[in-house]
Design a protein around this motif. Sequence first.
Motif, PDB file in Angstrom:
ATOM      1  N   LEU A 205       0.835  -1.202   0.000  1.00  0.00           N
ATOM      2  CA  LEU A 205       0.000   0.000   0.000  1.00  0.00           C
ATOM      3  C   LEU A 205       0.874   1.258   0.000  1.00  0.00           C
ATOM      4  CD1 LEU A 205      -2.862  -1.063   2.440  1.00  0.00           C
ATOM      5  CD2 LEU A 205      -3.011  -0.809  -0.040  1.00  0.00           C
ATOM      6  N   GLY A 206       1.939   1.196  -0.794  1.00  0.00           N
ATOM      7  CA  GLY A 206       2.785   2.366  -0.994  1.00  0.00           C
ATOM      8  C   GLY A 206       3.866   2.588   0.036  1.00  0.00           C
ATOM      9  N   ARG A 207       3.964   1.716   1.065  1.00  0.00           N
ATOM     10  CA  ARG A 207       4.975   1.923   2.100  1.00  0.00           C
ATOM     11  C   ARG A 207       5.725   0.636   2.397  1.00  0.00           C
ATOM     12  NH1 ARG A 207       1.474   4.917   6.654  1.00  0.00           N
ATOM     13  NH2 ARG A 207      -0.189   3.772   5.633  1.00  0.00           N
ATOM     14  N   LYS A 208       6.961   0.796   2.803  1.00  0.00           N
ATOM     15  CA  LYS A 208       7.805  -0.349   3.122  1.00  0.00           C
ATOM     16  C   LYS A 208       7.342  -0.952   4.449  1.00  0.00           C
ATOM     17  CE  LYS A 208      11.792   1.801   0.852  1.00  0.00           C
ATOM     18  NZ  LYS A 208      11.172   3.114   0.580  1.00  0.00           N
ATOM     19  N   THR A 209       7.190  -2.265   4.462  1.00  0.00           N
ATOM     20  CA  THR A 209       6.668  -2.920   5.660  1.00  0.00           C
ATOM     21  C   THR A 209       7.109  -4.372   5.719  1.00  0.00           C
ATOM     22  OG1 THR A 209       4.651  -3.256   6.960  1.00  0.00           O
ATOM     23  CG2 THR A 209       4.516  -3.723   4.608  1.00  0.00           C
ATOM     24  N   ALA A 210       6.899  -4.984   6.875  1.00  0.00           N
ATOM     25  CA  ALA A 210       7.284  -6.377   7.087  1.00  0.00           C
ATOM     26  C   ALA A 210       6.046  -7.252   7.247  1.00  0.00           C
ATOM     27  CB  ALA A 210       8.161  -6.506   8.332  1.00  0.00           C
ATOM     28  N   PHE A 211       6.134  -8.469   6.742  1.00  0.00           N
ATOM     29  CA  PHE A 211       5.073  -9.463   6.889  1.00  0.00           C
ATOM     30  C   PHE A 211       5.620 -10.690   7.620  1.00  0.00           C
ATOM     31  CE2 PHE A 211       2.894  -6.987   3.783  1.00  0.00           C
ATOM     32  CZ  PHE A 211       1.555  -7.341   3.852  1.00  0.00           C
ATOM     33  N   VAL A 212       4.730 -11.393   8.300  1.00  0.00           N
ATOM     34  CA  VAL A 212       5.082 -12.645   8.946  1.00  0.00           C
ATOM     35  C   VAL A 212       5.530 -13.646   7.887  1.00  0.00           C
ATOM     36  CG1 VAL A 212       4.187 -14.595  10.271  1.00  0.00           C
ATOM     37  CG2 VAL A 212       3.471 -12.268  10.839  1.00  0.00           C
ATOM     38  N   ALA A 213       6.669 -14.301   8.121  1.00  0.00           N
ATOM     39  CA  ALA A 213       7.186 -15.287   7.167  1.00  0.00           C
ATOM     40  C   ALA A 213       7.021 -16.724   7.663  1.00  0.00           C
ATOM     41  CB  ALA A 213       8.663 -15.015   6.877  1.00  0.00           C
ATOM     42  N   GLY A 214       6.504 -16.889   8.889  1.00  0.00           N
ATOM     43  CA  GLY A 214       6.363 -18.223   9.469  1.00  0.00           C
ATOM     44  C   GLY A 214       5.521 -19.192   8.659  1.00  0.00           C
ATOM     45  N   PRO A 215       4.335 -18.787   8.170  1.00  0.00           N
ATOM     46  CA  PRO A 215       3.529 -19.725   7.370  1.00  0.00           C
ATOM     47  C   PRO A 215       4.267 -20.237   6.142  1.00  0.00           C
ATOM     48  CG  PRO A 215       2.189 -17.887   8.094  1.00  0.00           C
ATOM     49  CD  PRO A 215       3.605 -17.550   8.470  1.00  0.00           C
ATOM     50  N   GLN A 290      18.193   0.091   7.551  1.00  0.00           N
ATOM     51  CA  GLN A 290      18.832   0.732   6.410  1.00  0.00           C
ATOM     52  C   GLN A 290      19.104  -0.259   5.287  1.00  0.00           C
ATOM     53  OE1 GLN A 290      22.393   2.904   7.354  1.00  0.00           O
ATOM     54  NE2 GLN A 290      22.887   3.322   5.204  1.00  0.00           N
ATOM     55  N   GLU A 291      19.551  -1.475   5.658  1.00  0.00           N
ATOM     56  CA  GLU A 291      19.844  -2.481   4.635  1.00  0.00           C
ATOM     57  C   GLU A 291      18.598  -2.826   3.826  1.00  0.00           C
ATOM     58  OE1 GLU A 291      22.011  -4.000   8.400  1.00  0.00           O
ATOM     59  OE2 GLU A 291      20.353  -2.669   7.918  1.00  0.00           O
ATOM     60  N   VAL A 292      17.455  -2.899   4.526  1.00  0.00           N
ATOM     61  CA  VAL A 292      16.190  -3.219   3.867  1.00  0.00           C
ATOM     62  C   VAL A 292      15.747  -2.063   2.988  1.00  0.00           C
ATOM     63  CG1 VAL A 292      13.745  -3.712   4.235  1.00  0.00           C
ATOM     64  CG2 VAL A 292      15.460  -4.828   5.658  1.00  0.00           C
ATOM     65  N   ASP A 293      15.859  -0.852   3.517  1.00  0.00           N
ATOM     66  CA  ASP A 293      15.446   0.326   2.768  1.00  0.00           C
ATOM     67  C   ASP A 293      16.220   0.430   1.450  1.00  0.00           C
ATOM     68  OD1 ASP A 293      13.903   2.795   2.635  1.00  0.00           O
ATOM     69  OD2 ASP A 293      15.832   3.805   2.817  1.00  0.00           O
ATOM     70  N   GLU A 294      17.493   0.181   1.520  1.00  0.00           N
ATOM     71  CA  GLU A 294      18.320   0.247   0.312  1.00  0.00           C
ATOM     72  C   GLU A 294      17.962  -0.871  -0.660  1.00  0.00           C
ATOM     73  OE1 GLU A 294      22.252   0.098   1.844  1.00  0.00           O
ATOM     74  OE2 GLU A 294      22.252   2.193   2.541  1.00  0.00           O
ATOM     75  N   ALA A 295      17.721  -2.070  -0.120  1.00  0.00           N
ATOM     76  CA  ALA A 295      17.396  -3.208  -0.985  1.00  0.00           C
ATOM     77  C   ALA A 295      16.047  -3.027  -1.665  1.00  0.00           C
ATOM     78  CB  ALA A 295      17.408  -4.508  -0.173  1.00  0.00           C
ATOM     79  N   GLN A 298      15.871  -1.309  -4.866  1.00  0.00           N
ATOM     80  CA  GLN A 298      16.418  -2.018  -6.016  1.00  0.00           C
ATOM     81  C   GLN A 298      15.516  -3.140  -6.522  1.00  0.00           C
ATOM     82  OE1 GLN A 298      19.203  -0.806  -7.363  1.00  0.00           O
ATOM     83  NE2 GLN A 298      19.269   0.717  -5.705  1.00  0.00           N
ATOM     84  N   GLN A 299      14.622  -3.652  -5.648  1.00  0.00           N
ATOM     85  CA  GLN A 299      13.771  -4.772  -6.032  1.00  0.00           C
ATOM     86  C   GLN A 299      12.427  -4.670  -5.338  1.00  0.00           C
ATOM     87  OE1 GLN A 299      16.597  -7.747  -4.327  1.00  0.00           O
ATOM     88  NE2 GLN A 299      14.813  -8.519  -3.256  1.00  0.00           N
ATOM     89  N   ALA A 300      11.520  -5.569  -5.688  1.00  0.00           N
ATOM     90  CA  ALA A 300      10.146  -5.490  -5.177  1.00  0.00           C
ATOM     91  C   ALA A 300      10.042  -5.872  -3.708  1.00  0.00           C
ATOM     92  CB  ALA A 300       9.231  -6.386  -6.003  1.00  0.00           C
ATOM     93  N   PHE A 301      10.906  -6.793  -3.235  1.00  0.00           N
ATOM     94  CA  PHE A 301      10.815  -7.234  -1.850  1.00  0.00           C
ATOM     95  C   PHE A 301      12.155  -7.802  -1.396  1.00  0.00           C
ATOM     96  CE2 PHE A 301       9.756 -10.968  -4.373  1.00  0.00           C
ATOM     97  CZ  PHE A 301      10.419 -11.991  -3.738  1.00  0.00           C
ATOM     98  N   VAL A 302      12.298  -7.926  -0.075  1.00  0.00           N
ATOM     99  CA  VAL A 302      13.483  -8.533   0.520  1.00  0.00           C
ATOM    100  C   VAL A 302      13.059  -9.865   1.113  1.00  0.00           C
ATOM    101  CG1 VAL A 302      15.312  -8.305   2.234  1.00  0.00           C
ATOM    102  CG2 VAL A 302      14.474  -6.288   1.018  1.00  0.00           C
ATOM    103  N   PRO A 303      13.488 -10.984   0.530  1.00  0.00           N
ATOM    104  CA  PRO A 303      13.037 -12.286   1.012  1.00  0.00           C
ATOM    105  C   PRO A 303      13.602 -12.616   2.387  1.00  0.00           C
ATOM    106  CG  PRO A 303      14.748 -12.571  -0.631  1.00  0.00           C
ATOM    107  CD  PRO A 303      14.391 -11.105  -0.621  1.00  0.00           C
ATOM    108  N   PRO A 304      12.857 -13.369   3.192  1.00  0.00           N
ATOM    109  CA  PRO A 304      13.373 -13.805   4.487  1.00  0.00           C
ATOM    110  C   PRO A 304      14.487 -14.835   4.292  1.00  0.00           C
ATOM    111  CG  PRO A 304      11.301 -14.897   3.999  1.00  0.00           C
ATOM    112  CD  PRO A 304      11.525 -13.886   2.918  1.00  0.00           C
ATOM    113  N   ARG A 305      15.333 -14.952   5.294  1.00  0.00           N
ATOM    114  CA  ARG A 305      16.409 -15.927   5.239  1.00  0.00           C
ATOM    115  C   ARG A 305      16.066 -17.072   6.182  1.00  0.00           C
ATOM    116  NH1 ARG A 305      21.441 -11.635   5.979  1.00  0.00           N
ATOM    117  NH2 ARG A 305      20.937 -10.317   4.183  1.00  0.00           N
ATOM    118  N   TYR A 306      15.861 -18.243   5.661  1.00  0.00           N
ATOM    119  CA  TYR A 306      15.566 -19.413   6.497  1.00  0.00           C
ATOM    120  C   TYR A 306      16.068 -20.662   5.816  1.00  0.00           C
ATOM    121  CZ  TYR A 306      11.544 -19.672   3.294  1.00  0.00           C
ATOM    122  OH  TYR A 306      10.739 -19.716   2.182  1.00  0.00           O
ATOM    123  N   ASP A 307      16.357 -21.644   6.656  1.00  0.00           N
ATOM    124  CA  ASP A 307      16.846 -22.935   6.147  1.00  0.00           C
ATOM    125  C   ASP A 307      15.683 -23.742   5.631  1.00  0.00           C
ATOM    126  OD1 ASP A 307      19.422 -22.299   6.920  1.00  0.00           O
ATOM    127  OD2 ASP A 307      19.089 -23.083   8.948  1.00  0.00           O
TER     128      ASP A 307
END
Length: 308
Positions: A205-215, A290-295, A298-307
């Motif tokens: 909705l036009g703003r940078k935000t975080a979503f739950v990645a657990g599911p 800051q790392e997320v804001d910069e990323a 450059q792209q549509a989203f920043v993927p979560p890091r999980y094994d």
Amino acid sequence: MATLLYYCLLLPLSKLPLSVLYGIGRSAYWLGYKVIGYRTGVVRANMRGAFPAWSERELQHQMDRFYGYFFDTLAESIRLFSMPVEEGIRRCVILNPEVLHPYATTKQDVLVTAAHYCNWEVAGLSFPTFYPDQTIVAVYSPLANEAVDKLIKANRERNGAHLVSRRVLEKYFAKRPVSPAIDFFVADQSPSNALWEKVHWTTFLGRKTAFVAGPERYAVRNALPVFYVKLRLVGRGEYTAEFVPLALNAEASQPGQITEFFARTLEAEIIRDPTPWLWTHRRWKREVPQEVDEALEQQAFVPPRYDR
């Protein structure tokens, strides 16, 4: 005290017709919204940020619509304590229940993501009837008052659904004896996990935000098909539900892809009809690292890091 209020106030009120409860809700609307201004600052800021092109008149109109619906859902939630299952089924109709039926035959679990959009409590009462051969499991956040939480949990489970506290989620899934199941997760903002590497960052909705990645993590690790349940308000106290596939082969998806599809689907629903989303939550309260804001530039989203 809370238990006393439940038996002396909520339970007797729940036996009233919904039309009467809507009348009480209208009085609560004027008191809570017009007089007290319950969370109006949060709602206004959320709506203004999501829809900057709205005029002040349009913004005020949407706030009025939201609060009218918000207090309607309170009336519906009170009614649910005594609502017959038949009424619940009539109030929330699944448009395509057949898409999940094949998984019962193959004894495979299904993961369904949901959002704080429309009255999910009514849907919870309705869904088990459509899936007699599958166990409906809903992940929820328990209340601080254990006695009241037990009462509400029992009411939510009276049509066959099974509620699991998020606090014991991993333990439950590790030892769950029941299969096949349809697991419902509420996956929208704002995640409690403050580690930016563990959540899904995107522009919503036009703003940078975080979503739950657990599911998504759970679906990938267990190779589950993932659906989004699209709840829509079609009349006062009347809803439809439609299951939309997000990933039929979660294991083959890229990290963050499923959660991104979820965010885009939810965003489209909110743009279509902003009224039934829960605007009273502070959806954009997390500071963007800051790392997320910069990323994100450059792209549509920043993927979560999980094994995997």
